[in-house]
Scaffold this motif. Structure first.
Motif, PDB file in Angstrom:
ATOM      1  N   TRP A  84      13.273  88.791  -4.176  1.00  0.00           N
ATOM      2  CA  TRP A  84      13.494  90.181  -4.963  1.00  0.00           C
ATOM      3  C   TRP A  84      13.587  91.288  -4.044  1.00  0.00           C
ATOM      4  CZ3 TRP A  84      14.870  91.895  -9.332  1.00  0.00           C
ATOM      5  CH2 TRP A  84      14.692  91.269 -10.569  1.00  0.00           C
ATOM      6  N   SER A 119      11.863  84.130 -22.201  1.00  0.00           N
ATOM      7  CA  SER A 119      10.976  83.873 -21.037  1.00  0.00           C
ATOM      8  C   SER A 119      10.776  82.453 -20.528  1.00  0.00           C
ATOM      9  CB  SER A 119       9.754  84.529 -21.056  1.00  0.00           C
ATOM     10  OG  SER A 119       8.835  83.949 -22.156  1.00  0.00           O
ATOM     11  N   ARG A 120      11.176  81.527 -21.378  1.00  0.00           N
ATOM     12  CA  ARG A 120      11.060  80.162 -20.749  1.00  0.00           C
ATOM     13  C   ARG A 120      12.245  79.361 -20.624  1.00  0.00           C
ATOM     14  NH1 ARG A 120       7.769  80.408 -25.062  1.00  0.00           N
ATOM     15  NH2 ARG A 120       9.007  78.426 -26.580  1.00  0.00           N
ATOM     16  N   SER A 140      10.383  83.408 -11.120  1.00  0.00           N
ATOM     17  CA  SER A 140       9.138  83.618 -11.272  1.00  0.00           C
ATOM     18  C   SER A 140       8.466  84.982 -11.066  1.00  0.00           C
ATOM     19  CB  SER A 140       8.193  82.413 -10.462  1.00  0.00           C
ATOM     20  OG  SER A 140       8.636  81.179 -10.875  1.00  0.00           O
ATOM     21  N   GLU A 141       8.969  85.641  -9.892  1.00  0.00           N
ATOM     22  CA  GLU A 141       8.752  86.914  -9.607  1.00  0.00           C
ATOM     23  C   GLU A 141       9.021  87.817 -10.615  1.00  0.00           C
ATOM     24  OE1 GLU A 141       9.046  88.412  -5.649  1.00  0.00           O
ATOM     25  OE2 GLU A 141      10.018  86.625  -4.931  1.00  0.00           O
ATOM     26  N   ALA A 142       9.869  87.670 -11.423  1.00  0.00           N
ATOM     27  CA  ALA A 142      10.362  88.564 -12.568  1.00  0.00           C
ATOM     28  C   ALA A 142       9.563  88.167 -13.849  1.00  0.00           C
ATOM     29  CB  ALA A 142      11.773  88.096 -12.800  1.00  0.00           C
ATOM     30  N   GLY A 143       8.634  87.203 -13.887  1.00  0.00           N
ATOM     31  CA  GLY A 143       7.952  86.746 -15.047  1.00  0.00           C
ATOM     32  C   GLY A 143       8.512  86.025 -15.860  1.00  0.00           C
ATOM     33  N   VAL A 144       9.501  85.228 -15.532  1.00  0.00           N
ATOM     34  CA  VAL A 144      10.305  84.038 -16.209  1.00  0.00           C
ATOM     35  C   VAL A 144       9.486  82.796 -16.006  1.00  0.00           C
ATOM     36  CG1 VAL A 144      12.370  83.058 -16.465  1.00  0.00           C
ATOM     37  CG2 VAL A 144      12.331  85.487 -16.006  1.00  0.00           C
ATOM     38  N   THR A 145       9.414  81.854 -17.063  1.00  0.00           N
ATOM     39  CA  THR A 145       8.641  80.616 -16.814  1.00  0.00           C
ATOM     40  C   THR A 145       9.755  79.565 -16.836  1.00  0.00           C
ATOM     41  OG1 THR A 145       6.906  81.283 -17.869  1.00  0.00           O
ATOM     42  CG2 THR A 145       6.944  79.003 -17.770  1.00  0.00           C
TER      43      THR A 145
END
Length: 250
Positions: A84, A119-120, A140-145
């Protein structure tokens, strides 16, 4: 006329941007400037080099003369492999050199997911596993699964550019996941302009490809935020007016 420029490493599927031009109408121009690429193989060292300050600034200097309204670093791998912090620095280098709003394919994926409130994700990547895992870490750092990752493990960008469209369709569709809200296809070396709508129709869900999100991001930065009824894809039909940027302010 809206002109958005793309910094594209080497030469593989840059003609996909001409295809997006045709789909979006005569009031959009998407010029491409090629940035240096010593080796187009999907290797960590070559992707890190393609996303270096020297490579990006050289291309951005050429782009600055083309009178564009925004610039996108059109290479997902050379962005997310830097993490990031690195991806944000890359955008700043381009923005400072061109004097225009800037972003990258990697950041565009995050903005597109935010706009669609998804988000998934399932990832259908043409990369080897080592590179795909860097993308998983970035998202993952951006909150995405990330619920699943499929690696096509194609050796080079040139090989990706010559994949048969039916092979691409099969690969993406077969690597969906029931828990995924969307499928990400992260290589700008992959021709996708005319495949997005067929893939979405077959899957019944959003598909986000690297060149698609790059074009969408560039138009967003240029102020073209209205939904486009004809796509390509659900992303363009959603528009981009509601996006909150994850990038530092210019």
């Amino acid at each position: 006329m809206t002109r958005v420029g793309f910094l594209y490493p080497g030469s593989s599927a840059e003609d996909d941007y001409k295809a997006f031009e045709e789909l979006l109408g005569k009031d959009v121009e998407l010029p491409v400037v090629h940035t240096p690429l010593r080796d187009d193989r999907h290797r960590l060292d070559t992707l890190l080099e393609a996303g270096s300050e020297e490579s990006l600034v050289k291309g951005a200097q050429e782009m600055a003369a083309l009178n564009v309204e925004a610039v996108v670093q059109a290479c997902a791998g050379s962005g997310f492999v830097h993490g990031w912090k690195g991806a944000r620095r890359q955008v700043e280098w381009v923005r400072n050199t061109t004097g225009t709003p800037a972003s990258s394919t990697s950041c565009a994926f995050v903005h597109a997911l935010a706009r669609l409130r998804l988000s998934r994700v399932a990832i259908a990547a043409t990369y080897p596993d080592e590179i795909s895992q860097r993308l998983v870490e970035f998202l993952s750092e951006a909150g995405v699964t990330v619920v699943s990752v499929a690696d096509h493990d194609v050796t080079s960008a040139a090989e990706v550019a010559h994949l048969d469209p039916n092979e691409v369709l099969d690969f993406v569709i077969s690597n969906d996941h029931p828990r995924a809200e969307t499928v990400l296809v992260p290589d700008t070396a992959l021709h996708s302009a005319h495949l997005i709508d067929p893939m979405e129709a077959l899957l019944g869900k959003t598909v986000l490809t690297a060149n698609q999100v790059s074009v969408w991001e560039g138009l967003r930065l240029a102020g073209r935020t209205a939904p486009r009824a004809g796509g390509p894809g659900m992303l363009f039909r959603a528009g981009s007016a509601a996006v909150t940027s994850v990038l530092p302010p210019g």
